[in-house]
Design a protein around this motif. Structure first.
Motif, PDB file in Angstrom:
ATOM      1  N   GLY A 138     -23.819  13.265 -11.912  1.00 46.89           N
ATOM      2  CA  GLY A 138     -25.160  13.767 -11.631  1.00 46.89           C
ATOM      3  C   GLY A 138     -25.529  13.730 -10.163  1.00 46.89           C
ATOM      4  O   GLY A 138     -24.778  13.243  -9.313  1.00 46.89           O
ATOM      5  N   PRO A 139     -26.731  14.236  -9.827  1.00 48.48           N
ATOM      6  CA  PRO A 139     -27.138  14.427  -8.434  1.00 48.48           C
ATOM      7  C   PRO A 139     -27.460  13.139  -7.682  1.00 48.48           C
ATOM      8  O   PRO A 139     -27.495  13.143  -6.457  1.00 48.48           O
ATOM      9  CB  PRO A 139     -28.384  15.306  -8.558  1.00 48.48           C
ATOM     10  N   GLU A 140     -27.679  12.049  -8.384  1.00 51.59           N
ATOM     11  CA  GLU A 140     -28.029  10.804  -7.686  1.00 51.59           C
ATOM     12  C   GLU A 140     -26.818  10.113  -7.055  1.00 51.59           C
ATOM     13  O   GLU A 140     -26.967   9.164  -6.292  1.00 51.59           O
ATOM     14  CB  GLU A 140     -28.766   9.837  -8.630  1.00 51.59           C
ATOM     15  N   TRP A 141     -25.634  10.609  -7.339  1.00 49.32           N
ATOM     16  CA  TRP A 141     -24.409  10.026  -6.793  1.00 49.32           C
ATOM     17  C   TRP A 141     -23.864  10.898  -5.669  1.00 49.32           C
ATOM     18  O   TRP A 141     -23.717  12.109  -5.822  1.00 49.32           O
ATOM     19  CB  TRP A 141     -23.351   9.891  -7.876  1.00 49.32           C
ATOM     20  N   ASP A 142     -23.532  10.296  -4.548  1.00 45.09           N
ATOM     21  CA  ASP A 142     -22.827  10.953  -3.456  1.00 45.09           C
ATOM     22  C   ASP A 142     -21.384  10.473  -3.563  1.00 45.09           C
ATOM     23  O   ASP A 142     -21.058   9.364  -3.152  1.00 45.09           O
ATOM     24  CB  ASP A 142     -23.455  10.556  -2.111  1.00 45.09           C
ATOM     25  N   ILE A 143     -20.552  11.300  -4.172  1.00 48.15           N
ATOM     26  CA  ILE A 143     -19.209  10.878  -4.576  1.00 48.15           C
ATOM     27  C   ILE A 143     -18.231  12.009  -4.298  1.00 48.15           C
ATOM     28  O   ILE A 143     -18.600  13.183  -4.307  1.00 48.15           O
ATOM     29  CB  ILE A 143     -19.234  10.470  -6.066  1.00 48.15           C
ATOM     30  N   GLU A 144     -16.994  11.638  -4.042  1.00 49.19           N
ATOM     31  CA  GLU A 144     -15.948  12.617  -3.747  1.00 49.19           C
ATOM     32  C   GLU A 144     -14.675  12.168  -4.433  1.00 49.19           C
ATOM     33  O   GLU A 144     -14.437  10.968  -4.580  1.00 49.19           O
ATOM     34  CB  GLU A 144     -15.745  12.649  -2.227  1.00 49.19           C
ATOM     35  N   VAL A 145     -13.874  13.117  -4.861  1.00 51.17           N
ATOM     36  CA  VAL A 145     -12.550  12.784  -5.369  1.00 51.17           C
ATOM     37  C   VAL A 145     -11.503  13.529  -4.547  1.00 51.17           C
ATOM     38  O   VAL A 145     -11.759  14.610  -4.023  1.00 51.17           O
ATOM     39  CB  VAL A 145     -12.374  13.127  -6.871  1.00 51.17           C
ATOM     40  N   GLU A 146     -10.374  12.910  -4.445  1.00 52.97           N
ATOM     41  CA  GLU A 146      -9.214  13.537  -3.813  1.00 52.97           C
ATOM     42  C   GLU A 146      -8.148  13.649  -4.888  1.00 52.97           C
ATOM     43  O   GLU A 146      -7.796  12.655  -5.530  1.00 52.97           O
ATOM     44  CB  GLU A 146      -8.712  12.672  -2.654  1.00 52.97           C
ATOM     45  N   VAL A 147      -7.666  14.865  -5.123  1.00 55.07           N
ATOM     46  CA  VAL A 147      -6.661  15.123  -6.148  1.00 55.07           C
ATOM     47  C   VAL A 147      -5.337  15.353  -5.447  1.00 55.07           C
ATOM     48  O   VAL A 147      -5.211  16.278  -4.642  1.00 55.07           O
ATOM     49  CB  VAL A 147      -7.046  16.355  -7.004  1.00 55.07           C
ATOM     50  N   ARG A 148      -4.358  14.514  -5.772  1.00 55.32           N
ATOM     51  CA  ARG A 148      -3.041  14.607  -5.119  1.00 55.32           C
ATOM     52  C   ARG A 148      -1.942  14.612  -6.167  1.00 55.32           C
ATOM     53  O   ARG A 148      -1.918  13.741  -7.042  1.00 55.32           O
ATOM     54  CB  ARG A 148      -2.831  13.419  -4.189  1.00 55.32           C
ATOM     55  N   GLN A 149      -1.050  15.585  -6.077  1.00 54.49           N
ATOM     56  CA  GLN A 149       0.086  15.626  -6.977  1.00 54.49           C
ATOM     57  C   GLN A 149       1.076  14.548  -6.584  1.00 54.49           C
ATOM     58  O   GLN A 149       1.340  14.340  -5.387  1.00 54.49           O
ATOM     59  CB  GLN A 149       0.760  16.991  -6.949  1.00 54.49           C
ATOM     60  N   LEU A 150       1.624  13.835  -7.575  1.00 58.96           N
ATOM     61  CA  LEU A 150       2.648  12.841  -7.308  1.00 58.96           C
ATOM     62  C   LEU A 150       3.953  13.533  -6.985  1.00 58.96           C
ATOM     63  O   LEU A 150       4.287  14.577  -7.575  1.00 58.96           O
ATOM     64  CB  LEU A 150       2.836  11.907  -8.503  1.00 58.96           C
ATOM     65  N   ASP A 151       4.689  12.984  -6.076  1.00 61.73           N
ATOM     66  CA  ASP A 151       6.000  13.500  -5.722  1.00 61.73           C
ATOM     67  C   ASP A 151       6.989  12.862  -6.687  1.00 61.73           C
ATOM     68  O   ASP A 151       7.389  11.719  -6.510  1.00 61.73           O
ATOM     69  CB  ASP A 151       6.340  13.143  -4.268  1.00 61.73           C
ATOM     70  N   ASP A 152       7.327  13.593  -7.734  1.00 62.38           N
ATOM     71  CA  ASP A 152       8.178  13.037  -8.783  1.00 62.38           C
ATOM     72  C   ASP A 152       9.666  13.184  -8.474  1.00 62.38           C
ATOM     73  O   ASP A 152      10.494  13.074  -9.372  1.00 62.38           O
ATOM     74  CB  ASP A 152       7.852  13.711 -10.128  1.00 62.38           C
ATOM     75  N   GLN A 153      10.003  13.424  -7.236  1.00 58.49           N
ATOM     76  CA  GLN A 153      11.414  13.518  -6.865  1.00 58.49           C
ATOM     77  C   GLN A 153      11.998  12.115  -6.786  1.00 58.49           C
ATOM     78  O   GLN A 153      11.336  11.174  -6.421  1.00 58.49           O
ATOM     79  CB  GLN A 153      11.553  14.204  -5.520  1.00 58.49           C
TER      80      GLN A 153
END
Length: 118
Positions: free
Chosen positions: A102-117
């Protein structure tokens, strides 16, 4: 594809008292949906930075710093580990996670693919 979703917060911009009962209920509903869809491998919030330790290495020398980390304007408050078919699907689940807050939160996510090598 596995993705790590890092949840970033600015402690100065979070609601007093943290998540309310409605947010917790909505988050549990989303987690249940993600689990049933087979995309959620793991998720958790992290303990406060006051309880953390950073180990920094520069020029081969290590320095241990115990929390709190006062120089930080934001911190990682939690994570989700997802199994998705695409980067776009991972981003959509992460976006749904943000909308629950909701709007009361100032939040961010970072989405990163795992390097499965390897």
């Amino acid at each position: 594809m596995r993705h790590m979703v890092l949840i970033r917060l600015d402690p100065a911009k979070t609601p007093d008292g943290g998540p309310d009962e409605q947010l917790i209920a909505d988050m549990n509903t989303l987690i249940e949906e993600m689990t049933k869809a087979g995309v959620l491998l793991d998720t958790a919030g992290l303990r406060p930075t006051e309880e953390g330790t950073r180990i920094r290495q520069t020029g081969g020398k290590q320095t241990v710093i115990d929390g709190p980390f006062t120089e930080s304007k934001e911190y990682i408050g939690g994570y989700c580990l997802l199994q998705t078919r695409s980067n776009a699907e991972a981003a959509e689940w992460a976006s749904r996670f943000l909308r629950v807050h909701g709007p009361e939160w100032d939040i961010e996510v970072e989405v990163r693919q795992l390097d499965d090598q390897g």
